[in-house]
Design a protein around this motif. Structure first.
Motif: not given
Lengths: 309, 276
Positions: A232, A236, A239, A295-296, A299, A303
């Motif tokens: 995870i 991250m 990305f 997005i993060v 996520y 996650a």
């Protein structure tokens, strides 16, 4: 653990702890937070304010007019900015996924722990250590249509290479940039995943083997769940890094040909430092910051839902 | 059974060789570019044998108008960024590791989140700000701005090292009546000295490899190595062997650091969140 879990004898009488003692942890964190706020908040607020003005340094040193949301509308409607967004998303998603898969495959080979493999593992990290801008030069040389190594390898394998070169053709340029990122960062995934898999206890794997579990089942049902947290985190981090890629694009293609390799990072660079369109680049900045944050945040939410810290 | 094992062993070694060819081959090929004459750089098919020459290195290090000052500039900026970051990040890491804090997870994520912002987007505001305070082209401007990378990174990595110091040691000192600052200076920090060194080394690499900030904030006399390589690109007729030689100078320190601190690479690259 707290600063006063155990009291010295003279402290048995109730005393009011001083301001410093009560707020000690926060006082220790404060300098770094203040420093970072100064370095991050100022630019973001500056950009927020500028984004509502028509301000181009080529026209004049000061903002010329308040234009409301015009810069945002212009940014979203600009064909090249939309291309940059699309390319950035392609690079981030495809790049991260490919690097993870290839890195996992390499990690599994390294785990075979044959004599000499530790040399391979130690050397493998080298691409990741090189500055992205230097990697840009390295591949510019390899991709050269006249005598680049990659060009030569492809031609030797009877694969078609565009006449204008791998970087010169809109159909191959983005794939070429993607390949550079994959080359530089697959080793990173390989090394980190290898280290995490190494920590998986042998007993569990042995027990599964005795139960006739296939290698695939062991990987999917035992190994990967056990290194979930690591996976995870590195996905991250990677990305976020690809999303802001700039150096390699600057050296390899400058976003061309056309808009085929324009990325957000490069787009911001060009609008800001080549065209000096401060108002527009500020609006683009905020759009980019919002997108990556959304997005993060999503996520992290999904996650880390069940993760303990 | 025996032959199957041999087959798998051979296959594993073949894979290992393939990894080296793909990931290390290009680097060696680029190193070779720096020590061959410009004429042989683009021969088809590529020539493995050539007369090695140090002309390119002489040109960029010894001849007038060289990159030698840029090598020094790179060192000044990267070392400066690391030194400035320590007094900010070490106390923060200590607090996050040793004390109960409300919202610790959020604070940690906030540091990490700062690494999400596109650095390029900050360059215009920085440029305006730094011009206003009269620091344009200075080492200090680059060292300051690099803190956006080095502080969050160092806080995370340092915290992971401090987490490993057994609490009992501090407890014992506290029972003996030591104050928190005595404990931090006399006990914890000496124990995590290796961690401070490792953190500094990786922070150095981050700062050393950064090209975006110097691109805007450096002047002719304070330009770092990456900017130097870009310079060869802007001039007419790309001189590949000079680019490669300057790039090799930029590549070597990070490579050495990663190979020497091999044990800590995984931890460094994941900001301390994976022990490795």
């Amino acid at each position: 653990m707290h600063a006063t879990t155990i009291r010295s004898p003279q402290a048995l009488a109730p005393v009011r702890k001083s301001f410093v003692r009560r707020n000690l942890p926060y006082l220790l964190i404060a300098p770094s937070v203040v420093m970072l706020l100064a370095l991050i908040a100022y630019p973001l607020l500056f950009a927020l304010k500028s984004s509502f003005y028509f301000w181009n340094l080529q026209v004049g040193p000061q903002p010329l007019a308040f234009v409301g949301l015009d810069n945002y509308v212009q940014a979203i409607n600009a064909f090249d900015f939309r291309a940059a967004l699309t390319n950035t998303l392609i690079l981030s998603v495809v790049g991260t996924a490919t690097e993870f898969s290839l890195g996992l495959a390499i990690a599994l080979v390294l785990l075979k722990a044959l004599p000499g493999m530790n040399v391979v593992r130690a050397l493998l990290i080298l691409p990741t250590t090189i500055a992205p801008i230097v990697v840009g030069f390295l591949f510019r040389y390899l991709y050269d249509p006249g005598g680049g190594l990659v060009t030569w390898v492809l031609q030797s394998l009877w694969l078609p290479v565009p006449a204008e070169g791998i970087l010169g053709s809109p159909s191959t340029a983005l794939a070429a940039i993607l390949f550079v990122d994959i080359w530089q960062w697959t080793p990173f995934f390989a090394i980190v995943l290898y280290a995490s898999l190494l920590a998986v206890p042998d007993e569990i794997i042995e027990a599964a083997r005795l139960d006739r579990a296939s290698a695939w089942t062991i990987l999917m049902r035992i190994k990967l769940p056990l290194i979930r947290r690591t996976a995870i985190i590195i996905v991250m981090l990677r990305f976020m890094q690809i999303f802001n890629t700039f150096d390699t694009v600057l050296v390899l293609t400058r976003g061309g040909p056309g808009t085929s390799t324009r990325t957000l990072g490069y787009s911001l660079y060009e609008q800001g430092l080549v065209n000096f369109n401060v108002g527009l680049v500020s609006a683009q900045t905020w759009i980019a910051v919002l997108i990556v944050n959304i997005i993060v945040a999503l996520y992290v939410f999904f996650a880390f839902r069940n993760e303990e810290w | 059974m025996k032959s199957r094992t041999t087959f798998y062993t051979a296959l594993t070694y073949a894979a290992g060789l393939l990894f080296l060819a793909v990931f290390i081959g290009p680097i060696l090929w680029f190193l070779a570019l720096a020590i061959r004459s410009a004429e042989t750089a683009f021969e088809m098919p590529p020539q493995l044998t050539f007369e090695p020459t140090l002309d390119a290195f002489r040109h960029i290090l010894v001849d007038p108008g060289t990159n030698a000052p840029q090598l020094v500039n790179s060192l000044i900026v990267a070392i400066g960024a690391v030194l400035l970051n320590l007094p900010f990040s070490v106390p923060a890491a200590y607090a996050l590791s040793r004390f109960k804090l409300r919202g610790k997870k959020n604070i940690m994520l906030w540091y990490l989140g700062l690494l999400m912002a596109p650095p390029i987007a900050f360059l215009i505001p920085y440029f305006v700000l730094i011009t206003r305070v009269g620091l344009q082209g200075s080492y200090l401007s680059m060292v300051l701005v690099l803190q956006t990378l080095t502080i969050p990174f160092s806080v995370w990595l340092m915290k992971s090292f401090i987490d490993e110091v057994p609490a009992e040691l501090e407890e014992a000192a506290r029972v003996d009546g030591a104050r928190w600052h005595t404990i931090m200076w006399r006990i914890t920090l000496p124990i995590v000295r290796p961690g401070i060194i490792v953190t500094s080394m990786f922070a150095f690499v981050f700062a050393w490899n950064n090209a975006a900030f110097p691109l805007v904030l450096s002047s002719r006399s304070t330009a770092t190595l990456p900017i130097g390589t870009l310079g060869y690109f802007a001039t007419s007729g790309v001189t590949w062997n000079y680019i490669a030689a300057a790039a090799v100078l930029a590549m070597i320190p990070p490579m050495i650091i990663f190979l020497v601190f091999d044990r800590y690479v995984v931890r460094g690259l994941t900001f301390g969140s994976v022990k490795g």
